[in-house]
Structures are given as structure tokens and as C-alpha cells.
Design a protein around this motif. Structure first.
Motif, PDB file in Angstrom:
ATOM      1  N   GLN A  61      62.797  50.145  -5.754  1.00  0.00           N
ATOM      2  CA  GLN A  61      61.361  49.593  -4.979  1.00  0.00           C
ATOM      3  C   GLN A  61      60.387  50.634  -5.201  1.00  0.00           C
ATOM      4  O   GLN A  61      59.481  50.301  -5.048  1.00  0.00           O
ATOM      5  N   ALA A  62      60.642  52.051  -5.056  1.00  0.00           N
ATOM      6  CA  ALA A  62      59.631  52.066  -4.646  1.00  0.00           C
ATOM      7  C   ALA A  62      59.222  53.405  -5.756  1.00  0.00           C
ATOM      8  O   ALA A  62      58.250  54.569  -5.453  1.00  0.00           O
ATOM      9  N   GLU A  63      59.773  52.876  -7.042  1.00  0.00           N
ATOM     10  CA  GLU A  63      59.350  53.749  -8.181  1.00  0.00           C
ATOM     11  C   GLU A  63      57.974  54.648  -8.420  1.00  0.00           C
ATOM     12  O   GLU A  63      57.712  55.721  -8.627  1.00  0.00           O
ATOM     13  N   GLU A  64      57.052  53.259  -7.770  1.00  0.00           N
ATOM     14  CA  GLU A  64      55.208  53.671  -7.864  1.00  0.00           C
ATOM     15  C   GLU A  64      55.125  54.194  -6.756  1.00  0.00           C
ATOM     16  O   GLU A  64      53.389  54.335  -6.475  1.00  0.00           O
ATOM     17  N   THR A 106      49.632  48.214   3.143  1.00  0.00           N
ATOM     18  CA  THR A 106      48.931  47.987   1.869  1.00  0.00           C
ATOM     19  C   THR A 106      49.486  49.215   1.541  1.00  0.00           C
ATOM     20  O   THR A 106      48.972  49.159  -0.239  1.00  0.00           O
ATOM     21  N   GLU A 107      49.694  50.591   1.609  1.00  0.00           N
ATOM     22  CA  GLU A 107      49.931  51.905   0.762  1.00  0.00           C
ATOM     23  C   GLU A 107      51.818  52.083  -0.036  1.00  0.00           C
ATOM     24  O   GLU A 107      52.078  51.799   0.555  1.00  0.00           O
ATOM     25  N   SER A 108      51.199  52.444  -1.120  1.00  0.00           N
ATOM     26  CA  SER A 108      52.379  52.657  -1.789  1.00  0.00           C
ATOM     27  C   SER A 108      53.476  53.936  -1.550  1.00  0.00           C
ATOM     28  O   SER A 108      52.629  54.524  -2.342  1.00  0.00           O
ATOM     29  N   VAL A 109      53.348  53.911  -0.513  1.00  0.00           N
ATOM     30  CA  VAL A 109      54.216  55.350   0.386  1.00  0.00           C
ATOM     31  C   VAL A 109      55.851  54.647   1.032  1.00  0.00           C
ATOM     32  O   VAL A 109      55.787  54.070   1.673  1.00  0.00           O
ATOM     33  N   GLN A 142      56.034  49.878   5.913  1.00  0.00           N
ATOM     34  CA  GLN A 142      56.408  49.292   7.498  1.00  0.00           C
ATOM     35  C   GLN A 142      57.468  49.024   7.469  1.00  0.00           C
ATOM     36  O   GLN A 142      57.852  48.140   8.656  1.00  0.00           O
ATOM     37  N   ARG A 143      58.469  48.338   6.676  1.00  0.00           N
ATOM     38  CA  ARG A 143      60.089  48.096   6.729  1.00  0.00           C
ATOM     39  C   ARG A 143      60.440  49.765   6.366  1.00  0.00           C
ATOM     40  O   ARG A 143      61.177  49.799   5.934  1.00  0.00           O
ATOM     41  N   ARG A 144      62.073  49.268   7.457  1.00  0.00           N
ATOM     42  CA  ARG A 144      63.155  50.006   7.083  1.00  0.00           C
ATOM     43  C   ARG A 144      64.518  49.584   6.599  1.00  0.00           C
ATOM     44  O   ARG A 144      64.415  48.190   6.649  1.00  0.00           O
ATOM     45  N   TYR A 145      65.319  49.935   6.205  1.00  0.00           N
ATOM     46  CA  TYR A 145      66.223  49.679   5.567  1.00  0.00           C
ATOM     47  C   TYR A 145      67.119  51.013   5.459  1.00  0.00           C
ATOM     48  O   TYR A 145      66.704  51.713   5.588  1.00  0.00           O
TER      49      TYR A 145
END
Length: 215
Positions: free
Chosen positions: A159-162, A192-195, A211-214
């Protein structure tokens, strides 16, 4: 062939792991290493001595331990070989080193730190000997992972590859100040930032993304 007496921790800690990786890199450059290995002990005795291969036939001394052990080893090595340069290698995580460190560091012939930021911090805190930047070498450098990440982690990394990924690993204690890291991350970046912040703390893995936690 240059010969370095490498004084370091004989244990699986940050200092110990970093020392092992640096020794490996130096050996690959055909630099002869004679080891002096210690474990935590009385600073007046330079820690608990495990192995000391050093002789008078050394060109340089590099001490990669906490600075409290420096005075003992500096005195010991200069006594047997007054002309041998004695360097130190250390690091600190904040913008101010412990107050007593500057006096210990300034007795040495030079210091290595792992980043330009560390160099700036040490200079600003009264260290006046030559400071050189020598980045840490990962113990996994050039070694592909033996097995893929767990399905749980692989899914979120997909999900975070970008994203731009920040990674931190450490204990949940006052020195590492993980709560401040989390607050800083959430304050600095919007949803909204891709970090992504990937945080490993003992047996827990936290992933903060948009801003979401897993976990």
C-alpha cells in the motif's frame, strides 16, 4: 599494510553491531585489524577486558565505545606507544551531547561520527578536536533478505510502495522518546501526503500512513 587496533564492545548492541560491520569493511580494504574486545564494566579499568591482541606494532587506535571508557584506553595506548594516534568513534541522538562528554572527547587525537548533523552537534557542544564523518555500515549491506516479509507487513508495504518511508527501530524508553517521534510525524505530515512511518519497537510493529495506524 596499515594496522589498526580496534577497541570495541564484544556484545550484540548498537556499538557492537556497528563495530563488527566497520571491521569487516576495513578488512576488505586490506587493513590489518588487531582487536581489543570489552564488555560493560568499571570505566576506571576500561570495561571488562575479553580479548586484547594489541602490540606496539600498530599505526592507529580506534575506540568505538561510549566515551566514558576513552581515558583508560588513551592512557594505556599512549604509554606503550606515545606516537600512535588514538581516535574515537561515537554518536548521539539529540542536539546536545551529555555535558561531560566534551572534556572526554577533546583529549583524543580525533573523532569519527556517522553524520554531518552529528558533526555540527558535537562542534556546537564544545568539541574542538578534528571531527570526521564516517557513516555507519549496515550489517545487512549487500545481503538480500533470506525470506520475504510476513504477509501482514508485505500487505502494508504494498500500500505504501509509492510513499516516502521513514523507519525507526528501538526500545520504548525515555532516551528514544518514541511518543515525541509519533507526535512530530503526525504534526508534520497531513493525511493527503504520501509518507509512511514504519516503527519497530521490541515485538510490536506500528505503521502510520496518511494519519491511519496499522499494527
Amino acid at each position: 599494510m596499515k594496522t589498526i587496533n580496534f577497541i570495541c564492545d564484544d556484545e550484540h548492541t548498537g556499538y557492537g553491531i556497528a563495530s563488527s560491520s566497520l571491521i569487516k569493511a576495513l578488512l576488505e580494504e586490506d587493513i590489518q585489524i588487531v582487536k581489543t574486545l570489552i564488555k560493560p564494566g568499571k570505566v576506571q579499568k576500561g570495561g571488562k577486558l575479553i580479548v586484547d591482541e594489541a602490540t606496539n606494532q600498530i599505526d592507529d587506535v580506534l575506540i568505538h565505545t561510549v566515551p566514558e571508557y576513552y581515558p583508560y584506553w588513551l592512557t594505556k595506548r599512549k604509554k606503550s606507544n606515545p606516537d600512535v594516534p588514538v581516535f574515537e568513534y561515537t554518536a548521539w541522538e539529540t542536539d546536545g551531547i551529555p555535558p561531560h562528554w566534551a572534556e572526554l572527547l577533546n583529549k583524543m587525537d580525533g573523532i569519527f561520527v556517522p553524520s554531518e548533523w552529528n558533526k555540527e552537534v558535537f562542534l556546537s557542544c564544545g568539541v574542538n578536536i578534528p571531527i570526521y564523518v564516517l557513516a555507519h555500515i549496515s550489517e545487512f549491506h549487500g545481503i538480500p533478505p533470506k525470506e520475504p516479509p510476513s504477509p501482514f507487513l508485505a500487505d502494508y508495504l504494498k500500500q505504501a510502495e509509492e510513499d516516502y518511508i521513514f523507519y525507526s527501530i528501538g526500545m520504548w524508553n525515555e532516551r528514544k522518546n518514541i511518543p515525541f517521534l509519533l507526535k512530530s510525524f503526525l504534526k508534520e505530515f497531513s493525511a493527503t501526503e504520501s509518507v509512511t512511518l514504519l516503527l519497530s519497537v521490541k515485538s510490536f510493529l506500528y505503521i502510520y500512513r496518511n494519519q491511519r495506524r496499522y499494527f
